[in-house]
Design a protein around this motif. Structure first.
Motif, mmCIF file in Angstrom:
data_model
loop_
_atom_site.group_PDB
_atom_site.id
_atom_site.type_symbol
_atom_site.label_atom_id
_atom_site.label_comp_id
_atom_site.label_asym_id
_atom_site.label_seq_id
_atom_site.Cartn_x
_atom_site.Cartn_y
_atom_site.Cartn_z
ATOM 1 N N VAL A 81 34.196 48.453 35.224
ATOM 2 C CA VAL A 81 35.762 49.278 36.278
ATOM 3 C C VAL A 81 35.005 50.231 36.420
ATOM 4 N N GLY A 82 35.227 50.522 37.397
ATOM 5 C CA GLY A 82 34.177 52.012 38.766
ATOM 6 C C GLY A 82 33.568 52.430 38.664
ATOM 7 N N LEU A 93 30.732 45.505 39.952
ATOM 8 C CA LEU A 93 31.699 46.575 40.109
ATOM 9 C C LEU A 93 33.249 46.214 40.113
ATOM 10 N N ALA A 94 33.619 46.951 38.662
ATOM 11 C CA ALA A 94 35.573 46.620 38.952
ATOM 12 C C ALA A 94 36.156 47.359 39.445
ATOM 13 N N LEU A 95 37.175 47.136 40.705
ATOM 14 C CA LEU A 95 38.309 48.776 41.205
ATOM 15 C C LEU A 95 39.265 48.433 39.452
ATOM 16 N N PHE A 112 35.389 49.368 45.619
ATOM 17 C CA PHE A 112 35.608 47.415 46.321
ATOM 18 C C PHE A 112 34.973 46.963 45.527
ATOM 19 N N PHE A 113 35.270 45.463 44.693
ATOM 20 C CA PHE A 113 34.536 45.024 43.427
ATOM 21 C C PHE A 113 33.494 44.690 44.434
ATOM 22 N N VAL A 114 32.396 44.212 43.924
ATOM 23 C CA VAL A 114 31.423 43.692 43.973
ATOM 24 C C VAL A 114 30.668 42.343 42.338
ATOM 25 N N ARG A 115 30.838 41.708 43.482
ATOM 26 C CA ARG A 115 29.731 40.645 42.041
ATOM 27 C C ARG A 115 29.154 40.184 42.325
ATOM 28 N N THR A 116 28.205 40.032 43.170
ATOM 29 C CA THR A 116 26.664 39.823 43.402
ATOM 30 C C THR A 116 25.872 41.626 44.168
ATOM 31 N N ALA A 117 25.212 42.583 43.515
ATOM 32 C CA ALA A 117 24.397 43.606 44.399
ATOM 33 C C ALA A 117 23.361 42.160 45.463
ATOM 34 N N LEU A 118 22.995 43.713 46.553
ATOM 35 C CA LEU A 118 22.145 43.215 47.548
ATOM 36 C C LEU A 118 20.700 42.715 46.878
ATOM 37 N N ALA A 169 38.985 43.648 33.179
ATOM 38 C CA ALA A 169 39.888 44.171 33.137
ATOM 39 C C ALA A 169 40.564 43.757 35.171
ATOM 40 N N PHE A 170 40.451 42.273 34.463
ATOM 41 C CA PHE A 170 40.777 41.640 36.454
ATOM 42 C C PHE A 170 40.863 42.544 37.824
ATOM 43 N N GLY A 171 39.798 43.498 37.655
ATOM 44 C CA GLY A 171 39.017 44.072 38.246
ATOM 45 C C GLY A 171 38.093 43.710 39.613
ATOM 46 N N LEU A 172 38.182 42.691 39.439
ATOM 47 C CA LEU A 172 37.049 41.893 40.427
ATOM 48 C C LEU A 172 37.750 41.847 41.523
ATOM 49 N N ILE A 173 38.725 42.255 41.981
ATOM 50 C CA ILE A 173 39.965 42.455 43.018
ATOM 51 C C ILE A 173 39.940 43.377 44.085
ATOM 52 N N SER A 174 39.835 42.114 45.390
ATOM 53 C CA SER A 174 40.006 44.157 46.332
ATOM 54 C C SER A 174 40.310 43.951 47.410
ATOM 55 N N ALA A 175 40.834 44.659 48.768
ATOM 56 C CA ALA A 175 41.470 44.625 49.926
ATOM 57 C C ALA A 175 41.047 45.454 50.763
#
Length: 412
Positions: A81-82, A93-95, A112-118, A169-175
């Motif tokens: 988270v952060g 990366l979780a928001l 912004f959240f990251v699920r898979t990095a570069l 903490a449900f942080g894999l969400i962003s806009a």
């Protein structure tokens, strides 16, 4: 002033009456008539549909003092988270959702959240080429310059990882606001053969380090009507800046309303296919998480991976108003394909109580913030769940308790 509880309060304020009213609940001390409207002495129709005075939302916290804020919930992991964690397929990366305010509904690129990095096998220094192939009369290669010459579009869109859970903490969400070219504009540049029924969009996904939990293969198959209905685009910019490397530089698919796993990053291939096309590795991996009945062998058997309507609290504020302690539950609502005002809240599985969304829920592209005035009957740990009180709106994940959150109250 009341003494402050020790646990979970992350910051204290000296005072102030600023309150979030992007969405609100009726004043708990107001009189409710048989029609459910709120008698607050304010103007407006009081039904929360936005057609009355937009300033008429009641504010139970007006004149109160903000004492403290709880942004962590019981039993949830705070990993990443952060704070960026891992690399490649395991990059996360979780928001921090607890910090959301009305003026932070657009997530900064670095947050912004990251699920898979570069992917470490991707050389961003090389010229990028988008190949359109498959069931077309002639294949086409497009450079980034050619894409930039096409009509451009921009749209604010929320993405949620289909595996977003309480472990982060449900942080894999962003806009964010995404800008680029509609997929339909690109498809208009080729002659599509009659037997083609769908489009396979694929991104680069080659990593030197294997993952213990994820399968390589950044691709999904969409029917033509699905792409058109969603307004799918190939984005080159995020919040007015070129796409960051971890968010798909130089080209990523944005299909509004669909789970993040369907939004391929580092897109380099569009292939026209028919109904015999097998499901991709990613479709098989995320079948359950995108509400499929099973991991179908054929891509044609997959339903759209649309985020169903969901909601959850993101923080709990402690206020003192007229000498009384009141808790303000602040949350978000997102997903779905229909605008709804039927949001409700439950405590420990009890009766669902309506949450008046005010100003009205206006779009499903991004999230809506809401708040609820709560006076807990006793100290203790409470489970908070949300519901959409409309049987016509699919809410499978929400109804399963997936987004339930638990908070401990030490003072009432």
């Amino acid at each position: 002033m009341r003494p402050q509880p020790r646990r979970q309060f992350l910051y204290l304020c000296a005072g102030g009456a600023t309150t979030l009213l992007f969405a609100c609940t009726p004043d708990p001390g107001a009189d409710i008539d048989e029609g459910g409207s709120t008698d607050t002495g304010e103007t407006g129709d009081g039904d929360g549909d936005g057609d009355g005075d937009p300033g008429a939302c009641s504010d139970p916290f007006a004149g109160g003092v903000l004492l403290g804020v709880m942004t962590s919930f019981e039993g949830e992991g705070q990993t990443s988270v952060g704070d960026p964690q891992g690399q490649g397929l395991d990059g996360r990366l979780a928001l921090d959702l607890g910090t959301l305010e009305a003026n932070t509904l657009i997530t900064a690129n670095q947050d912004f959240f990251v699920r898979t990095a570069l992917p470490d096998q991707l050389d961003l220094g090389q010229a990028w080429n988008l190949r359109i192939s498959g069931l077309v009369d002639a294949e086409l290669d497009l450079s980034l310059e050619a894409l930039a010459a096409l009509p451009q579009t921009s749209r604010v869109v929320l993405l949620e990882c289909s595996g977003n859970g309480n472990n982060r903490a449900f942080g894999l969400i962003s806009a964010a606001e995404w800008s680029g070219v509609l997929v339909s504009e690109i498809l208009d540049m080729v002659s599509i053969q009659a037997q083609a029924t769908a489009v396979l969009i694929q991104g680069f996904d080659q990593h030197s380090q294997p993952s213990a939990s994820s399968t390589p293969g950044c691709s999904w198959v969409f029917r033509f009507a699905e792409l058109a209905a969603a307004g799918a685009m190939l984005a080159t910019h995020m919040n007015g800046e070129p796409l960051p490397p971890d968010h798909g530089q130089p080209l990523r698919l944005i299909i509004p309303g669909w789970y993040g796993c369907c939004n391929a990053k580092w897109v380099d291939s569009i292939r026209l296919v028919d109904d015999t096309e097998p499901a991709t590795a990613q479709m098989l991996e995320f079948a359950t998480r995108t509400h499929q009945t099973q991991a179908h062998a054929l891509a044609a058997d997959y339903a759209p991976g649309i985020m169903q309507q969901a909601a959850m609290p993101v923080r709990v504020e402690q206020w003192e108003v007229d000498g009384q302690l009141i808790y303000k539950i602040v949350g978000i609502m997102w997903g779905g394909t229909e605008v709804t005002h039927a949001l409700a809240i439950r405590f420990d599985g009890g009766a669902a109580v309506p949450v008046q969304v005010c100003p009205a829920h206006a779009t499903n592209d991004t999230w809506t913030l809401w708040s609820y005035a709560w006076s807990p009957p006793a100290v203790g740990t409470y489970e908070i769940t949300m519901a959409i009180d409309d049987p016509e709106i699919p809410t499978v994940r929400l109804d399963s308790g997936y987004y339930a959150r638990r908070i401990t109250i030490e003072m009432v």
